[in-house]
Design a protein around this motif. Structure first.
Motif, mmCIF file in Angstrom:
data_model
loop_
_atom_site.group_PDB
_atom_site.id
_atom_site.type_symbol
_atom_site.label_atom_id
_atom_site.label_comp_id
_atom_site.label_asym_id
_atom_site.label_seq_id
_atom_site.Cartn_x
_atom_site.Cartn_y
_atom_site.Cartn_z
ATOM 1 N N GLU A 26 5.348 17.897 65.597
ATOM 2 C CA GLU A 26 5.120 18.491 66.991
ATOM 3 C C GLU A 26 5.219 19.849 67.003
ATOM 4 O O GLU A 26 6.057 20.206 66.039
ATOM 5 C CB GLU A 26 6.233 17.861 67.985
ATOM 6 N N VAL A 27 4.324 20.567 67.493
ATOM 7 C CA VAL A 27 4.574 22.085 67.451
ATOM 8 C C VAL A 27 5.358 22.629 68.538
ATOM 9 O O VAL A 27 4.964 22.283 70.022
ATOM 10 C CB VAL A 27 2.859 22.592 67.572
ATOM 11 N N ASN A 28 6.256 23.490 68.131
ATOM 12 C CA ASN A 28 7.337 23.945 69.283
ATOM 13 C C ASN A 28 6.730 25.267 69.510
ATOM 14 O O ASN A 28 6.528 26.008 68.586
ATOM 15 C CB ASN A 28 8.570 23.787 68.677
ATOM 16 N N PRO A 29 6.328 25.689 70.667
ATOM 17 C CA PRO A 29 5.940 26.930 70.872
ATOM 18 C C PRO A 29 6.984 28.201 70.448
ATOM 19 O O PRO A 29 6.541 29.167 70.107
ATOM 20 C CB PRO A 29 5.290 27.179 72.263
ATOM 21 N N PHE A 30 8.123 27.945 70.598
ATOM 22 C CA PHE A 30 9.244 28.788 70.529
ATOM 23 C C PHE A 30 9.245 29.235 68.753
ATOM 24 O O PHE A 30 9.867 30.131 68.516
ATOM 25 C CB PHE A 30 10.644 28.409 70.875
ATOM 26 N N GLU A 31 9.006 28.005 68.172
ATOM 27 C CA GLU A 31 9.156 28.090 66.709
ATOM 28 C C GLU A 31 8.154 28.739 66.122
ATOM 29 O O GLU A 31 8.109 29.435 65.158
ATOM 30 C CB GLU A 31 9.169 26.650 66.118
ATOM 31 N N GLU A 32 6.742 28.583 66.779
ATOM 32 C CA GLU A 32 5.635 29.348 66.345
ATOM 33 C C GLU A 32 5.596 30.828 66.651
ATOM 34 O O GLU A 32 5.570 31.718 65.727
ATOM 35 C CB GLU A 32 4.302 28.900 67.127
ATOM 36 N N LYS A 33 6.216 31.040 67.718
ATOM 37 C CA LYS A 33 6.725 32.584 68.164
ATOM 38 C C LYS A 33 7.821 33.105 67.053
ATOM 39 O O LYS A 33 7.630 34.236 66.577
ATOM 40 C CB LYS A 33 7.087 32.541 69.427
ATOM 41 N N TYR A 34 8.687 32.322 66.784
ATOM 42 C CA TYR A 34 9.601 32.807 65.895
ATOM 43 C C TYR A 34 9.134 32.996 64.556
ATOM 44 O O TYR A 34 9.473 33.999 63.957
ATOM 45 C CB TYR A 34 10.856 31.875 65.789
ATOM 46 N N ASN A 35 8.546 32.103 64.092
ATOM 47 C CA ASN A 35 7.684 32.278 62.725
ATOM 48 C C ASN A 35 6.940 33.629 62.513
ATOM 49 O O ASN A 35 6.975 34.372 61.599
ATOM 50 C CB ASN A 35 7.030 31.102 62.174
ATOM 51 N N ALA A 36 6.032 33.872 63.931
ATOM 52 C CA ALA A 36 5.098 34.839 64.013
ATOM 53 C C ALA A 36 6.071 36.252 63.796
ATOM 54 O O ALA A 36 5.760 37.334 63.042
ATOM 55 C CB ALA A 36 4.340 34.882 64.998
ATOM 56 N N GLU A 37 7.052 36.386 64.588
ATOM 57 C CA GLU A 37 7.800 37.338 64.757
ATOM 58 C C GLU A 37 8.658 37.856 63.529
ATOM 59 O O GLU A 37 8.663 38.972 62.882
ATOM 60 C CB GLU A 37 8.858 37.134 65.942
ATOM 61 N N HIS A 38 9.086 36.641 62.751
ATOM 62 C CA HIS A 38 9.729 36.666 61.361
ATOM 63 C C HIS A 38 8.760 37.226 60.429
ATOM 64 O O HIS A 38 9.191 38.231 59.737
ATOM 65 C CB HIS A 38 10.438 35.425 61.042
ATOM 66 N N ASP A 39 7.582 36.599 60.291
ATOM 67 C CA ASP A 39 6.608 37.152 59.342
ATOM 68 C C ASP A 39 6.123 38.865 59.618
ATOM 69 O O ASP A 39 6.232 39.574 58.841
ATOM 70 C CB ASP A 39 5.415 36.261 59.719
ATOM 71 N N ALA A 40 6.108 39.190 60.950
ATOM 72 C CA ALA A 40 5.798 40.490 61.296
ATOM 73 C C ALA A 40 7.146 41.345 60.919
ATOM 74 O O ALA A 40 6.665 42.637 60.479
ATOM 75 C CB ALA A 40 5.623 40.672 62.685
ATOM 76 N N HIS A 41 8.028 40.950 61.166
ATOM 77 C CA HIS A 41 9.590 41.608 60.499
ATOM 78 C C HIS A 41 9.293 41.869 58.875
ATOM 79 O O HIS A 41 9.785 42.884 58.614
ATOM 80 C CB HIS A 41 10.699 40.867 61.156
ATOM 81 N N LEU A 42 9.176 40.825 58.410
ATOM 82 C CA LEU A 42 9.186 40.896 56.693
ATOM 83 C C LEU A 42 8.082 41.975 56.489
ATOM 84 O O LEU A 42 8.063 42.587 55.419
ATOM 85 C CB LEU A 42 8.739 39.609 56.352
ATOM 86 N N ARG A 43 6.799 41.861 57.081
ATOM 87 C CA ARG A 43 5.573 42.562 56.760
ATOM 88 C C ARG A 43 6.263 44.060 56.849
ATOM 89 O O ARG A 43 5.830 45.153 56.123
ATOM 90 C CB ARG A 43 4.505 42.273 57.530
ATOM 91 N N LEU A 44 6.826 44.358 58.029
ATOM 92 C CA LEU A 44 7.386 45.688 58.403
ATOM 93 C C LEU A 44 8.184 46.395 57.352
ATOM 94 O O LEU A 44 8.244 47.524 56.910
ATOM 95 C CB LEU A 44 7.832 45.634 59.837
ATOM 96 N N ALA A 45 9.154 45.338 56.846
ATOM 97 C CA ALA A 45 10.269 45.865 55.993
ATOM 98 C C ALA A 45 9.585 45.911 54.634
ATOM 99 O O ALA A 45 10.145 47.015 54.129
ATOM 100 C CB ALA A 45 11.384 44.510 56.015
ATOM 101 N N ALA A 46 8.613 45.153 54.280
ATOM 102 C CA ALA A 46 8.019 45.492 53.138
ATOM 103 C C ALA A 46 7.314 46.997 53.051
ATOM 104 O O ALA A 46 7.123 47.640 52.262
ATOM 105 C CB ALA A 46 7.199 44.373 52.630
ATOM 106 N N GLU A 47 6.496 46.945 54.104
ATOM 107 C CA GLU A 47 5.672 48.333 54.493
ATOM 108 C C GLU A 47 6.695 49.396 54.469
ATOM 109 O O GLU A 47 6.584 50.633 53.822
ATOM 110 C CB GLU A 47 5.203 48.565 55.889
#
Length: 169
Positions: A26-47
């Motif tokens: 089951e796809v939890n919309p909150f989990e999807e949003k969390y994963n997207a935000e976490h990925d964006a945060h990691l990319r920003l930290a690497a940048e």
């Protein structure tokens, strides 16, 4: 009979749907949003980390270029003192003063990480030396520096000034 076949097909279809539902989490919309935000945060930290490293490298290069430019401006003074030391003079105090000045200048250059190169008898290296005269002399090994017209200077791997030399071929 058609009714039994229809019921059989419906049960088979239901089983297939149930299998697919079990396999697909089951796809939890909150989990999807969390994963997207976490990925964006990691990319920003690497940048940011890349930016920090790049600016530190640029700062070090600017410092090295500034030192190199300052050393380059002092080279005519070195050349003049070198020429003055080669001249004969009757005044011993004058000669001693020029020698002391030259010694102090060489210490300062060495303190800045400057290496002086280009001496008679060294092997000619086109990456370090600028051959302005070639002579033919069988008694001297090939590509040997026979006379130095102007010393070469380098800081680390950067050549500040190439040595101008005479080379035997």
């Amino acid at each position: 009979m058609a009714k039994k076949e229809k019921e059989k097909k419906d049960t088979v279809a239901e089983e297939v749907v149930e299998e697919i539902m079990e396999e697909t989490p089951e796809v939890n919309p909150f989990e999807e949003k969390y994963n997207a935000e976490h990925d964006a945060h990691l990319r920003l930290a690497a940048e940011y980390d890349n930016f920090r490293k790049r600016t530190a490298k640029e700062k070090e290069q600017s410092y090295q270029n500034g030192r190199s430019d300052a050393v380059e401006k002092l080279l005519p003074v070195y050349d003049n003192l070198h020429r003055a030391l080669q001249q004969e003079t009757q005044d011993a105090a004058f000669k001693k003063g020029v020698e002391m000045t030259m010694t102090e200048l060489v210490k300062i250059l060495e303190g800045l990480g400057v290496e002086i190169f280009g001496a008679e008898g060294d092997q000619f290296d086109p990456n370090l030396h600028n051959a302005i005269v070639h002579i033919d002399d069988e008694s001297i090994p090939e590509n040997t520096i026979t006379q130095v017209f102007q010393q070469g200077f380098k800081m680390g791997d950067k050549i500040v000034r190439f040595a101008m030399v005479q080379v035997a071929n």
